[in-house]
Design an enzyme around this catalytic site. Structure first.
Site, mmCIF file in Angstrom:
data_model
loop_
_atom_site.group_PDB
_atom_site.id
_atom_site.type_symbol
_atom_site.label_atom_id
_atom_site.label_comp_id
_atom_site.label_asym_id
_atom_site.label_seq_id
_atom_site.Cartn_x
_atom_site.Cartn_y
_atom_site.Cartn_z
ATOM 1 N N GLU A 107 0.862 -1.180 0.000
ATOM 2 C CA GLU A 107 0.000 0.000 0.000
ATOM 3 C C GLU A 107 0.906 1.240 0.000
ATOM 4 O O GLU A 107 1.162 1.794 -1.034
ATOM 5 C CB GLU A 107 -0.940 -0.042 1.212
ATOM 6 C CG GLU A 107 -2.051 0.963 1.087
ATOM 7 C CD GLU A 107 -3.407 0.452 1.549
ATOM 8 O OE1 GLU A 107 -3.553 -0.732 1.874
ATOM 9 O OE2 GLU A 107 -4.345 1.258 1.569
ATOM 10 N N TRP A 140 -11.407 12.606 3.475
ATOM 11 C CA TRP A 140 -10.074 12.324 2.930
ATOM 12 C C TRP A 140 -9.647 13.489 2.033
ATOM 13 O O TRP A 140 -8.619 14.107 2.243
ATOM 14 C CB TRP A 140 -10.096 11.003 2.148
ATOM 15 C CG TRP A 140 -9.738 9.816 2.979
ATOM 16 C CD1 TRP A 140 -8.642 9.022 2.804
ATOM 17 C CD2 TRP A 140 -10.427 9.278 4.109
ATOM 18 N NE1 TRP A 140 -8.617 8.037 3.770
ATOM 19 C CE2 TRP A 140 -9.695 8.172 4.580
ATOM 20 C CE3 TRP A 140 -11.580 9.640 4.802
ATOM 21 C CZ2 TRP A 140 -10.093 7.426 5.688
ATOM 22 C CZ3 TRP A 140 -11.982 8.898 5.905
ATOM 23 C CH2 TRP A 140 -11.241 7.807 6.332
ATOM 24 N N GLU A 180 -2.986 0.045 13.240
ATOM 25 C CA GLU A 180 -4.083 0.452 12.360
ATOM 26 C C GLU A 180 -5.434 0.294 13.057
ATOM 27 O O GLU A 180 -6.309 1.126 12.948
ATOM 28 C CB GLU A 180 -4.060 -0.416 11.097
ATOM 29 C CG GLU A 180 -5.160 -0.106 10.106
ATOM 30 C CD GLU A 180 -4.962 -0.810 8.781
ATOM 31 O OE1 GLU A 180 -4.277 -1.849 8.764
ATOM 32 O OE2 GLU A 180 -5.486 -0.318 7.770
HETATM 33 C C1 BGC Z 1 -5.418 2.606 4.403
HETATM 34 C C2 BGC Z 1 -5.978 3.655 5.278
HETATM 35 C C3 BGC Z 1 -6.770 4.541 4.380
HETATM 36 C C4 BGC Z 1 -7.910 3.684 3.923
HETATM 37 C C5 BGC Z 1 -9.049 4.338 3.276
HETATM 38 C C6 BGC Z 1 -6.551 1.793 3.877
HETATM 39 O O1 BGC Z 1 -6.207 0.729 3.168
HETATM 40 O O2 BGC Z 1 -4.444 1.870 5.012
HETATM 41 O O3 BGC Z 1 -5.219 4.158 6.242
HETATM 42 O O4 BGC Z 1 -7.105 5.772 4.856
HETATM 43 O O5 BGC Z 1 -7.464 2.589 3.208
HETATM 44 O O6 BGC Z 1 -10.048 4.148 4.124
#
Ligand code: BGC
Length: 952
Positions: free
Chosen positions: A506, A574, A806
């Site tokens: 990611e 976001w 997380e």
């Molecule tokens: C990430 C998050 C991100 C999210 C979106 C995830 O896979 O690790 O931190 O904000 O996706 O909701």
């Protein structure tokens, strides 16, 4: 020099020093001179911004004027001849964000500068020490170099991943004259490590960083005078695929047809060395068709998948003079794209910021060991081995161990995150470090060695080299560990861009995570330059309809389609990073440039929201059904019933309007400021009308969400009356007066009704403790931060965390990993957003005027649970300290206020119970004293203040 002469000189120096001390003993002295936030940097800004801090032995000291001298040589500057700029005496208290306003500076020019200040009485202090900056290449036409590379894409061997080898490029040069100075300007579409005569230039990693390479690419500049010698010299470059053409994000995981090569296929570099000879002439050595290329021993290299280095393929002396490259290949050279800008890297380069030696080495099978480095961090290892040619050491990385001792790699998903080193068999031993990859880990599984000692593996933490500016300490070891976890998670995720996590497939610049955490980040390290870089990435990534993306940089297949996953477009909570991040940088550093340069983008986003709301100033339930997931990510990873994402979207809309109003004011756009304030009011009113009942409680029409399918955790159902809703409403100033009080009471009641526990996710957690604190529920806030039960950050600490997880329950000592490993990172800074509350409320350091020119010290002190807090924050205006300690019935506060700033110190006690530096409060000694029933507010200028409140 004879002894007698030396002695005379020493006496004379001491005499001058004493004279100097007398003259300037009371003087105000500028220190920490910086240009564009950096010390003696290269810059490519035509009018770079200068800053300094002030010291003075006198309390309540202010700068009444300053003078800046900028000279074309060190000597001229030393003799105060500002031939490029002498500002003269400027009546101003400003010490930062001051734009150079002298003669036009041209590419490659180095200028020296110094500054002196006049104090509050109009007395001038001594000149500062000198500093310099050097102009980079200001225009595209200053580049004489070509983009060059070597296409090795067809040579890969791995069946699962497409991992081709990496090229070396080289060129010999002959220098026939004596060199006065030399500079290297280096850029890459991909990643480059540059060498001169076998020495790596600089100590930066991942040059030149990630950008939307179609729009812009960065270069780095280095002073390489010391690396160049007369006669034959060798320039060598090692290229890798990096963000340009390597694997990115979860493309492989989600089955996107393209999994790498999002910007191009073959990495290229552009290098230019400018040499000035002592006779005044200049030469340029540039990357061009005459360079030669060859496949390197680094036969696999990818940021996500890791590297494979075959030391048997080393090419001895390839990067040094005297090497015969006649059998090397011709390089390919490529035209520049006319629309791509090439600019100097504005951020902080990635560097090794710490080393970790093994805490424990655990044998784990045949020729297998697990090395525990004691801290979850992002970076690489230094491997030291001895063995036979062809022996292979395999290094796998993990953040956790399974209860049976196996390395946890499931949560890395499709990131191979494995490095291989194939020994050449040097009897003296071999040392290797990966070059173009990093991993997020605490444990390394070393396979292929009979023995592993504590010298075999050293952990090297990599991070964007942002300077530490904060410190935080309490009498709770748990909280101190939590603070350390926050800072380490920031380091691990501030690698060129703010990423969500550093380990799995990611590592994207997720905008929600970034906006939630940015304020917290400012208290830990100086992120001004780091965010200057990333906000540009964010603006570059904005969609043509005005929406900011959900991560930046955002690889696109065309103007409207995300390349990593087609649905990755935008999401409320976001996308607002595009407005919140510039605002926080403006507020923290007084930086109006970031506001000006983002203004059009921010206005476009506000227009997008306006259109989306259909002119109703509210996003009713179901407003964002077209995005994926429906409604956006909402209060991501919250516990229990979901807060309607549309209510949160409305709140964010209002919040952005408010911030836009403040930013418009800051850059002199009075009319826009008024309009945005009006908009803020309208959204607030519409929100209250639509989303609250007669008593003011948040409500939502759950029918619109049906069974919740398509929404994040929609099956849990929706409710307006949530911790997240009230926390945001209070934090964002959407409720005032009596409504605010009521909201605070409901919030606190919701916590109490939830067994004293939080229920918030990404969007709800940051405002939770500030909202409780500003509505009088201080002990509730402390109980939450001191809790060690699920869900809480303390729960992570008592379960052994050295970083922020997380999920609230990513792991428990009793049950291990209860969650789907596909989304279970142990290095996610988003919940570290509580750091903002720790500094602003526990220590009470809150900015009032941008850049902390004025601030308040207003700590919230709990009834129980904690006896002392001590925090320092090095602001752009100097060092702020705030500490408090409860001793019996007394409270002691230790406060430091920097020169040229003012602080409103809120002392929890009546005036007659307070002493400051041993004396009762004399109103004429302070700028202002306000006596309240249970608090005394003292406004003061610089100095150190020991405050005692007796018999509380
Ligand atoms: C990430 C998050 C991100 C999210 C979106 C995830 O896979 O690790 O931190 O904000 O996706 O909701």
């Amino acid at each position: 020099m004879e002894w007698g002469q030396t002695k005379k000189k020493t006496i004379w120096t001491v005499f001058l020093f004493i004279i100097g001390m007398n003259l300037y003993a009371e003087g105000i002295l500028p220190v920490n001179l910086r240009t564009e936030y950096k010390i003696n940097p290269f810059v490519d800004v035509i009018s770079p911004r200068l800053s300094w801090e002030l010291t003075s032995p006198v309390n309540n000291q202010f700068q009444s004027a300053y003078q800046i001298i900028v000279s074309s040589s060190q000597d001229l500057c030393a003799s105060s001849k500002g031939d490029t700029w002498d500002s003269g005496k400027i009546e101003s208290s400003a010490t930062n964000q001051i734009k150079y306003a002298g003669k036009e500076l041209h590419s490659g020019m180095r200028v020296w500068w110094k500054v002196r200040a006049w104090d509050k009485n109009g007395d001038v202090g001594p000149w500062s020490e000198m500093a310099y900056w050097e102009m980079g290449l200001l225009e595209k036409k200053d580049w004489k170099a070509d983009w060059i590379g070597l296409d090795l894409r067809e040579n890969f061997t791995d069946s699962e991943y497409d991992l081709p080898p990496t090229p070396y490029l080289r060129k010999n040069i002959q220098l026939r004259k004596e060199v006065k100075s030399a500079r290297l300007y280096i850029s890459a579409l991909g990643l480059v490590e540059f060498k001169i005569n076998g020495n790596k230039v600089g100590n930066d990693y991942f040059v030149p960083g990630w950008t939307d390479y179609n729009e812009r690419v960065y270069y780095q500049a280095y002073d390489v005078t010391d690396l160049i010698k007369p006669g034959e010299n060798t320039l060598g470059a090692h290229l890798s695929y990096g963000w340009y053409s390597g694997y990115l994000g979860y493309a492989l995981l989600v089955g996107t047809s393209k999994v790498r090569d999002f910007y191009g296929r073959t990495p290229l570099m552009k290098a230019q060395v400018r040499i000035e000879y002592t006779d005044g002439s200049t030469d340029y050595i540039v990357s061009d068709k005459d360079w030669k290329g060859c496949s390197s021993p680094l036969i696999e290299s990818d940021m996500l998948q890791g590297e494979m280095y075959d030391a048997r393929k080393e090419i001895a002396g390839w990067d040094k003079p005297g090497f015969d490259d006649s059998d090397w290949e011709e390089v390919l050279s490529s035209e520049d794209s006319p629309q791509r800008e090439i600019e100097l890297y504005p951020g902080n380069p990635v560097r090794v910021i710490n080393e970790f030696t093994p805490r424990e080495i655990i044998p784990s099978g045949d020729k297998k060991h697990i090395v525990d480095l004691g801290q979850n961090f992002a970076g690489i290892v230094r491997l030291k081995v001895k063995g036979n040619p062809g022996d292979t050491v395999t290094l796998r990385y993990g953040e956790m161990l399974h209860p049976d001792g196996r390395l946890v790699t499931e949560n890395l998903r499709r990131a191979r995150a494995t490095d291989y080193y194939i020994l050449k068999g040097d009897p003296n031993g071999e040392t290797w470090m990966p070059t173009f990859t990093f991993h997020g880990f605490q444990y390394v599984e070393v396979s292929g060695l009979d023995e592993v000692s504590d010298r075999t593996i050293t952990g090297l933490a990599l991070s964007s080299d942002t300077k530490l500016v904060g410190d935080f300490d309490t009498d709770s070891p748990m909280l101190n560990q939590l603070y350390s976890n926050i800072v380490w998670t920031q380091f691990a995720n501030y690698i060129d861009i703010p990423t969500d996590c550093p380990q799995r497939d990611e590592r994207l610049g997720w905008t929600g995570d970034a906006q939630i955490y940015v304020k917290s980040a400012t208290f830990n390290t100086d992120v001004a330059a780091f965010y200057t870089k990333w906000v540009r990435d964010l603006n570059d990534a904005q969609w043509s309809n005005g929406a900011y993306p959900i991560y930046a940089p955002m690889p696109k297949t065309n103007l409207a389609t995300p390349a990593i996953r087609g649905t990755d477009k935008y999401s409320p909570g976001w996308s607002e990073a595009g407005i919140i991040c510039p605002y926080e940088i403006y507020e923290t550093y007084g930086d109006t440039e970031i506001v000006k340069s983002s203004w059009e983008n921010m206005v476009a986003y506000m227009e997008f929201l306006k259109e989306k709301s259909g002119g109703d100033y509210v996003f009713e339930e179901g407003s964002f059904e077209e995005i994926s997931p429906k409604g956006g990510f909402g209060d991501w990873l919250s516990v229990g019933k979901k807060t309607p994402p549309d209510l949160l979207a409305t709140m964010y809309y209002a919040y952005c309007a408010e911030l836009m109003g403040a930013m418009a004011d800051a850059i002199g756009k009075k009319e826009e400021a008024g309009n945005y304030r009006e908009l803020f009011k309208k959204i607030k009113e519409s929100m209250v009308r639509h989303y609250t009942d007669e008593s003011g409680k948040f409500v939502t029409d759950t029918l619109v969400y049906g069974d919740g399918s398509g929404y994040v955790d929609g099956h849990l159902g929706f409710r307006g009356h949530t911790q997240t809703a009230y926390a945001n409403a209070i934090y964002m100033g959407l409720v005032e007066g009596e409504d605010k009080r009521k909201a605070g009471d409901w919030l606190s009641a919701l916590v109490a009704g939830n067994d004293g526990k939080l229920a918030t996710g990404f969007l709800g957690f940051k405002p939770l403790l500030p909202a409780l604190s500003t509505t009088g529920h201080i002990q509730t806030a402390y109980d939450l931060i001191l809790s060690t039960e699920y869900p809480s950050l303390g729960f992570e600490v008592v379960n052994g965390a050295t970083s922020i997880w997380e999920r609230w329950d990513s792991y428990t000592l009793d049950e291990g990993f209860v969650h789907n490993a596909s989304m279970n990172s142990f290095s996610h800074y988003a919940f570290g957003s509580v750091c903002e509350w720790m500094f602003e409320f526990m220590a009470g350091i809150q900015v009032v005027d941008p850049g902390y020119r004025s601030f308040s010290i207003n700590p919230v002190i709990p009834q129980k649970g904690l006896s002392n807090v001590s925090a320092t924050y090095h602001s752009i205006n100097g060092l702020i300290e705030s500490a408090w300690e409860k001793t019996g019935n007394d409270l002691i506060m230790d406060i430091t206020v920097p020169v040229n700033t003012t602080a409103n110190i809120c002392i929890p006690g009546q005036m007659d119970k307070i002493t400051i530096n041993g004396e009762g409060i004399k109103t004429d000694k302070f700028l202002f004293v306000d006596r309240r029933a249970d608090m005394t507010i003292v406004k003061t200028g610089s100095g150190k203040y020991k405050i005692k409140v007796s018999d509380r």
